[in-house]
Scaffold this motif. Structure first.
Motif, mmCIF file in Angstrom:
data_model
loop_
_atom_site.group_PDB
_atom_site.id
_atom_site.type_symbol
_atom_site.label_atom_id
_atom_site.label_comp_id
_atom_site.label_asym_id
_atom_site.label_seq_id
_atom_site.Cartn_x
_atom_site.Cartn_y
_atom_site.Cartn_z
ATOM 1 N N GLU A 219 0.913 -0.557 -0.209
ATOM 2 C CA GLU A 219 0.242 -0.006 -0.535
ATOM 3 C C GLU A 219 0.854 1.385 -0.111
ATOM 4 O O GLU A 219 1.720 1.201 0.438
ATOM 5 C CB GLU A 219 -1.461 -0.022 1.511
ATOM 6 C CG GLU A 219 -1.846 -0.654 0.887
ATOM 7 C CD GLU A 219 -3.279 -0.995 0.704
ATOM 8 O OE1 GLU A 219 -3.408 0.377 0.033
ATOM 9 O OE2 GLU A 219 -3.401 -1.858 0.221
ATOM 10 N N GLY A 220 0.372 2.224 -0.982
ATOM 11 C CA GLY A 220 1.406 3.343 -0.943
ATOM 12 C C GLY A 220 2.349 3.093 -1.761
ATOM 13 O O GLY A 220 2.493 3.993 -2.959
ATOM 14 N N PRO A 221 3.904 2.963 -1.469
ATOM 15 C CA PRO A 221 4.738 3.005 -2.324
ATOM 16 C C PRO A 221 4.655 2.204 -3.679
ATOM 17 O O PRO A 221 4.944 2.537 -4.355
ATOM 18 C CB PRO A 221 5.920 2.453 -1.783
ATOM 19 C CG PRO A 221 4.938 1.751 -0.532
ATOM 20 C CD PRO A 221 3.866 2.281 -0.234
ATOM 21 N N GLY A 222 3.575 1.099 -3.136
ATOM 22 C CA GLY A 222 3.367 0.125 -4.581
ATOM 23 C C GLY A 222 5.177 -0.660 -4.958
ATOM 24 O O GLY A 222 5.829 -1.123 -4.096
ATOM 25 N N LEU A 223 4.942 -1.413 -6.482
ATOM 26 C CA LEU A 223 6.425 -1.361 -6.251
ATOM 27 C C LEU A 223 7.422 -1.281 -6.570
ATOM 28 O O LEU A 223 7.155 0.185 -7.222
ATOM 29 C CB LEU A 223 5.553 -2.467 -8.389
ATOM 30 C CG LEU A 223 4.899 -3.161 -8.161
ATOM 31 C CD1 LEU A 223 4.858 -4.138 -9.354
ATOM 32 C CD2 LEU A 223 5.229 -5.404 -7.353
ATOM 33 N N THR A 224 7.840 -2.100 -6.246
ATOM 34 C CA THR A 224 9.266 -1.114 -6.466
ATOM 35 C C THR A 224 9.840 -0.922 -8.049
ATOM 36 O O THR A 224 9.952 -1.548 -8.754
ATOM 37 C CB THR A 224 10.296 -1.794 -5.833
ATOM 38 O OG1 THR A 224 10.609 -3.039 -6.595
ATOM 39 C CG2 THR A 224 10.174 -1.399 -4.563
ATOM 40 N N ALA A 225 10.799 -0.367 -8.178
ATOM 41 C CA ALA A 225 11.033 0.567 -9.539
ATOM 42 C C ALA A 225 12.339 -0.108 -10.593
ATOM 43 O O ALA A 225 11.923 -1.182 -11.644
ATOM 44 C CB ALA A 225 12.468 2.007 -9.913
ATOM 45 N N ALA A 226 13.039 -1.327 -9.670
ATOM 46 C CA ALA A 226 13.210 -2.927 -10.614
ATOM 47 C C ALA A 226 11.893 -3.689 -10.841
ATOM 48 O O ALA A 226 12.438 -4.304 -11.859
ATOM 49 C CB ALA A 226 14.134 -3.731 -9.409
ATOM 50 N N ALA A 227 11.139 -3.811 -9.607
ATOM 51 C CA ALA A 227 9.808 -4.959 -10.137
ATOM 52 C C ALA A 227 8.880 -4.319 -11.207
ATOM 53 O O ALA A 227 9.347 -4.932 -12.521
ATOM 54 C CB ALA A 227 9.144 -5.365 -9.296
ATOM 55 N N ARG A 228 8.845 -3.120 -11.765
ATOM 56 C CA ARG A 228 8.202 -2.353 -12.704
ATOM 57 C C ARG A 228 8.983 -2.281 -13.982
ATOM 58 O O ARG A 228 8.206 -3.170 -15.263
ATOM 59 C CB ARG A 228 7.961 -0.967 -12.546
ATOM 60 C CG ARG A 228 6.549 -0.892 -10.955
ATOM 61 C CD ARG A 228 6.140 0.980 -11.611
ATOM 62 N NE ARG A 228 6.738 1.102 -11.240
ATOM 63 C CZ ARG A 228 7.610 2.071 -10.191
ATOM 64 N NH1 ARG A 228 7.577 1.771 -8.732
ATOM 65 N NH2 ARG A 228 8.436 3.222 -10.346
ATOM 66 N N ALA A 229 10.591 -2.252 -13.642
ATOM 67 C CA ALA A 229 11.149 -2.836 -14.990
ATOM 68 C C ALA A 229 11.409 -4.055 -15.494
ATOM 69 O O ALA A 229 11.529 -4.199 -16.914
ATOM 70 C CB ALA A 229 12.520 -1.807 -14.750
ATOM 71 N N HIS A 230 11.264 -4.772 -15.048
ATOM 72 C CA HIS A 230 11.367 -6.466 -15.204
ATOM 73 C C HIS A 230 9.748 -7.013 -15.850
ATOM 74 O O HIS A 230 10.072 -8.261 -16.064
ATOM 75 C CB HIS A 230 11.955 -6.792 -13.924
ATOM 76 C CG HIS A 230 11.527 -8.264 -14.114
ATOM 77 N ND1 HIS A 230 13.425 -8.914 -14.625
ATOM 78 C CD2 HIS A 230 11.526 -10.025 -14.168
ATOM 79 C CE1 HIS A 230 13.939 -9.573 -14.558
ATOM 80 N NE2 HIS A 230 12.330 -10.988 -14.939
ATOM 81 N N ALA A 231 8.740 -6.003 -15.320
ATOM 82 C CA ALA A 231 7.288 -6.217 -15.773
ATOM 83 C C ALA A 231 7.054 -5.251 -16.438
ATOM 84 O O ALA A 231 7.096 -4.318 -17.023
ATOM 85 C CB ALA A 231 6.812 -7.208 -14.184
ATOM 86 N N GLU A 232 5.917 -6.441 -17.467
ATOM 87 C CA GLU A 232 4.625 -5.881 -18.488
ATOM 88 C C GLU A 232 3.463 -5.101 -17.368
ATOM 89 O O GLU A 232 2.979 -6.195 -16.991
ATOM 90 C CB GLU A 232 3.981 -6.748 -19.234
ATOM 91 C CG GLU A 232 3.234 -5.781 -20.040
ATOM 92 C CD GLU A 232 2.548 -7.472 -21.019
ATOM 93 O OE1 GLU A 232 1.707 -6.872 -22.077
ATOM 94 O OE2 GLU A 232 2.397 -8.949 -20.785
ATOM 95 N N GLY A 233 3.286 -3.822 -17.660
ATOM 96 C CA GLY A 233 2.197 -2.755 -16.484
ATOM 97 C C GLY A 233 0.936 -3.463 -16.736
ATOM 98 O O GLY A 233 1.007 -3.150 -17.493
ATOM 99 N N VAL A 234 0.333 -3.733 -15.875
ATOM 100 C CA VAL A 234 -1.527 -3.762 -16.480
ATOM 101 C C VAL A 234 -2.063 -3.318 -15.234
ATOM 102 O O VAL A 234 -1.240 -2.999 -13.508
ATOM 103 C CB VAL A 234 -1.465 -5.826 -16.222
ATOM 104 C CG1 VAL A 234 -1.125 -6.261 -17.484
ATOM 105 C CG2 VAL A 234 -0.922 -5.997 -15.065
#
Length: 260
Positions: A219-234
């Motif tokens: 909650e709040g911060p959401g996913l880290t930049a490393a996780a978002r960069a590794h995945a397809e955003g939905v």
């Protein structure tokens, strides 16, 4: 049933149940002792059915007969006032059990599943419990946790999940975010659920053979930049000017889509 009446909250036999509302203390000591606390007759029964062994049970007299336990397990019977003083809260479900933990499987053992959820640093126990309950109900095959994710076997997580933490296999990564590569090697399509995801869940297309891993952040911060960069955003398409949901509610929506 080995019934043992107790009348002193300082009784050393009741140490497992002392100060249950101290989250920092319990989160540290319970894993160290290899125990967790199950609350309520239904959750205790589900833990036993899942193969977890009870160390002891604590209940008030009016709840006698609400659960069945092996003969060798001591059942401490106490007045409700003593239970409140001992635990730090009113045990309105009437029964608690100290339960032995089981070793977690390695992450690699769960990567043969088709649909998995990955919880990155979700550190609120109620959210973890709710996510497990939704995952078990909506077709997710396993859950993977990052090293700092909250304990699914903490009392509040177990209670909110209604025992789903016993039904769904889970494991904990050792090295995050480096272990994201394990998902790649296993052939997963890695999806990051985030409000700014480029692809709406209503546009997502997955065939039955595709393995999918859904990343969920705190909650709040959401996913880290490393996780978002590794995945397809939905993302979940929203109306009325809303941009996000509680992580457990969002997870339930996404789980239904992945399962169907």
């Amino acid at each position: 049933m080995r019934l043992v009446e107790v009348s002193d909250p300082a009784d050393p036999r009741l140490a497992d149940y002392r100060a249950l509302t101290d989250v920092a203390l319990r989160s540290r000591t319970e894993p160290e002792l290899g125990l967790f606390i199950a609350e309520g007759a239904l959750v205790i029964e589900r833990a036993q059915r899942a193969g977890y062994a009870l160390r002891s049970v604590l209940l008030s007299g009016k709840w006698l007969g609400s659960i069945t336990v092996p003969d060798e397990v001591p059942v401490y019977v106490a007045p409700e006032e003593l239970m409140r003083e001992l635990t730090g809260f009113h045990v309105h479900r009437g029964a608690l059990a100290a339960v032995h933990r089981r070793p977690l499987p390695p992450v690699e053992e769960l990567l043969s599943r088709r649909r998995i959820a990955v919880l990155e640093d979700v550190n609120t126990h109620t959210n973890v419990g709710a996510i497990f309950r939704g995952a078990a109900a909506l077709g997710i095959d396993a859950i993977l946790l990052t090293p700092s994710c909250a304990d699914p076997l903490y009392r509040r997580s177990v209670r909110v999940s209604m025992g789903a933490v016993f039904a769904l296999p889970y494991a904990r990564f050792a090295d995050w975010p480096a272990d994201l590569q394990l998902l790649d090697r296993a052939g997963f399509r890695v999806l990051a659920l985030t409000p700014d995801g480029a692809l709406g869940l209503d546009e997502l297309r997955l065939d039955r053979e595709t393995r999918a891993a859904l990343l969920l952040g705190a909650e709040g911060p959401g996913l880290t930049a490393a996780a978002r960069a590794h995945a397809e955003g939905v993302r979940i398409p929203m109306t009325a000017g809303m941009d996000s949901l509680n992580v457990a509610a969002a997870a339930a929506v996404a789980f239904w889509v992945l399962a169907h």
